[in-house]
Design a protein around this motif. Structure first.
Motif, PDB file in Angstrom:
ATOM      1  N   ARG A 192      -6.524  -0.731  -4.653  1.00 51.31           N
ATOM      2  CA  ARG A 192      -7.038  -2.067  -4.315  1.00 51.31           C
ATOM      3  C   ARG A 192      -6.564  -2.495  -2.931  1.00 51.31           C
ATOM      4  N   MET A 193      -5.301  -2.223  -2.645  1.00 53.27           N
ATOM      5  CA  MET A 193      -4.774  -2.584  -1.329  1.00 53.27           C
ATOM      6  C   MET A 193      -5.546  -1.874  -0.228  1.00 53.27           C
ATOM      7  N   ARG A 194      -5.796  -0.570  -0.424  1.00 53.90           N
ATOM      8  CA  ARG A 194      -6.538   0.187   0.573  1.00 53.90           C
ATOM      9  C   ARG A 194      -7.914  -0.415   0.794  1.00 53.90           C
ATOM     10  N   CYS A 195      -8.631  -0.738  -0.303  1.00 51.03           N
ATOM     11  CA  CYS A 195      -9.972  -1.326  -0.186  1.00 51.03           C
ATOM     12  C   CYS A 195      -9.921  -2.701   0.475  1.00 51.03           C
ATOM     13  N   TYR A 196      -8.885  -3.458   0.141  1.00 50.60           N
ATOM     14  CA  TYR A 196      -8.747  -4.815   0.693  1.00 50.60           C
ATOM     15  C   TYR A 196      -8.559  -4.755   2.207  1.00 50.60           C
ATOM     16  N   VAL A 197      -7.623  -3.911   2.648  1.00 46.60           N
ATOM     17  CA  VAL A 197      -7.345  -3.818   4.088  1.00 46.60           C
ATOM     18  C   VAL A 197      -8.539  -3.237   4.831  1.00 46.60           C
ATOM     19  N   ARG A 198      -9.172  -2.228   4.250  1.00 45.62           N
ATOM     20  CA  ARG A 198     -10.357  -1.656   4.902  1.00 45.62           C
ATOM     21  C   ARG A 198     -11.460  -2.703   5.002  1.00 45.62           C
ATOM     22  N   GLY A 199     -11.613  -3.517   3.951  1.00 42.85           N
ATOM     23  CA  GLY A 199     -12.603  -4.582   4.004  1.00 42.85           C
ATOM     24  C   GLY A 199     -12.289  -5.602   5.085  1.00 42.85           C
ATOM     25  N   LEU A 200     -11.006  -5.917   5.253  1.00 42.42           N
ATOM     26  CA  LEU A 200     -10.611  -6.857   6.305  1.00 42.42           C
ATOM     27  C   LEU A 200     -10.932  -6.326   7.694  1.00 42.42           C
ATOM     28  N   LEU A 201     -11.004  -5.009   7.823  1.00 44.42           N
ATOM     29  CA  LEU A 201     -11.348  -4.390   9.102  1.00 44.42           C
ATOM     30  C   LEU A 201     -12.855  -4.214   9.281  1.00 44.42           C
TER      31      LEU A 201
END
Length: 378
Positions: free
Chosen positions: A28-37
């Motif tokens: 989830r963290m990976r998806c969240y940060v990638r989404g923020l980018l």
């Protein structure tokens, strides 16, 4: 380029794996940060979920509100990644400042009708106090704290409803700034200077603490701030500078802005004759070229061999945190959150800082012409 970016991102995200004890929270963290980018305009739970291929925002909400993970540890890892890439032990600058997050209602942690520099007026908002790191190679946010007004900390039931522990007491913004600088010192962050605006320079307790820590600083103060002159008299800074002769002013640039060098006239006045060996106390003044009545003032505690040019550079570096706020808000969704809880605020802000740090790293790496593949740490 896309493959290089992706490889760099995966290596970067790997730095934080140990802070997430379960596979689901790490994903989830990976998806969240990638989404923020990503390139979507608004980066809230719904849009981040859509970018991750989820049917709804529940998974992203669980990351912020329910999963067990080490938020402060991620912050520490972000700080380490930033200084590893752009650290400069002599010219690195820690910058303290605050930014506002406009909010509706009364339930979001710390929300109140208070002055927001973002809006330029009193608004219903949350205020975050931040610490940025800046060097010639880049700048990034490395720490954050949510300011809780007294109307919150004096109402413990309201605090509990927002997830604020009873141990969290009222702290002024300069106290929050001091805590963040202290964390940076304890972590061994390489820096030479601290700077900030009048909200922090005007706090004598913060300035005296920095002196006891032997931390050189150039801090803005209001025009009515009092200092001790070389005649051992207490004098307002504006009156002391008014006595400076015309030939004492020197035209210098404090760094490049959007329209080229930011040039002002500068003058330095000795203050506080009772000094420790090898340290100087100076009052720095910055005067507008187009409007000589527009003068800013800075109290400086510095090694005695410091040049005026260096003082000017440090004073001008304060704008790096404004640029960091702009980058984080425009590119990594710093102010796009839709959470009310105290911990959830810290988690979103920390992950936005994580995404912004990745941008700093790949941009600095690109300048060097090397592949954008930050090293993962175990």
């Amino acid at each position: 380029m896309a493959l290089g970016w992706s490889a760099g991102f995966e290596a970067f995200i790997g730095r934080f794996a140990a802070r997430f004890p379960r596979v689901e929270s790490r994903r989830r963290m990976r998806c969240y940060v990638r989404g923020l980018l990503g390139e979507v305009e608004r980066k809230n739970g719904w849009t981040l979920a859509e970018a991750a291929g989820d049917a709804g925002p529940e998974g992203m909400q669980r990351l912020l509100n329910f999963y067990a993970w080490d938020t402060e540890g991620v912050r520490d890892d972000v700080r380490a990644a930033v200084v590893e890439q752009i650290g400069d032990a002599e010219q690195g600058v820690l910058i303290v400042d605050e930014t506002g997050f406009l909010k509706k209602g009364t339930k979001s942690a710390g929300v109140a009708r208070q002055y927001s520099g973002t809006a330029g007026r009193i608004e219903n908002s949350q205020i975050g106090v931040f610490l940025a790191y800046a060097s010639a190679r880049g700048r990034a946010l490395i720490d954050r704290d949510l300011y809780l007004p007294k109307e919150w900390t004096s109402d413990r039931e309201r605090c509990r409803m927002a997830g604020i522990d009873d141990e969290v007491k009222f702290a002024t913004k300069p106290v929050l700034a001091q805590r963040m600088i202290s964390r940076a010192v304890e972590a061994g962050v390489p820096f030479g200077w601290v700077t900030g605006d009048e909200a922090y320079g005007g706090d004598t307790k913060l300035r005296l603490w920095l002196e006891t820590m032997d931390i050189a600083h150039v801090l803005a103060v209001p025009k009515n701030a009092m200092v001790v002159s070389m005649e051992l008299a207490k004098v307002r800074v504006d009156r002391l500078v008014a006595e400076v002769s015309d030939d004492a002013w020197e035209r210098l640039s404090c760094g490049d802005g959007a329209h080229g060098p930011r040039c002002y006239d500068w003058a330095v006045v000795d203050i506080r004759p009772l000094r420790r060996a090898e340290w100087g106390h100076w009052l720095l003044a910055r005067r507008s070229i187009s409007d000589p009545s527009d003068i800013a003032y800075y109290v400086c505690f510095v090694p005695v061999d410091t040049t005026v040019e260096e003082l000017v550079r440090v004073a001008g570096s304060r704008w790096a945190i404004e640029e960091s706020f702009q980058t984080a808000k425009n590119e990594t969704g710093l102010d796009h959150y839709q959470v009310r809880g105290y911990e959830a605020w810290y988690r979103h802000i920390t992950l936005s800082m994580t995404a912004a740090a990745f941008l700093v790293i790949i941009r600095d790496t690109a300048k060097k012409g090397a592949p954008a593949t930050p090293t993962a740490t175990p």
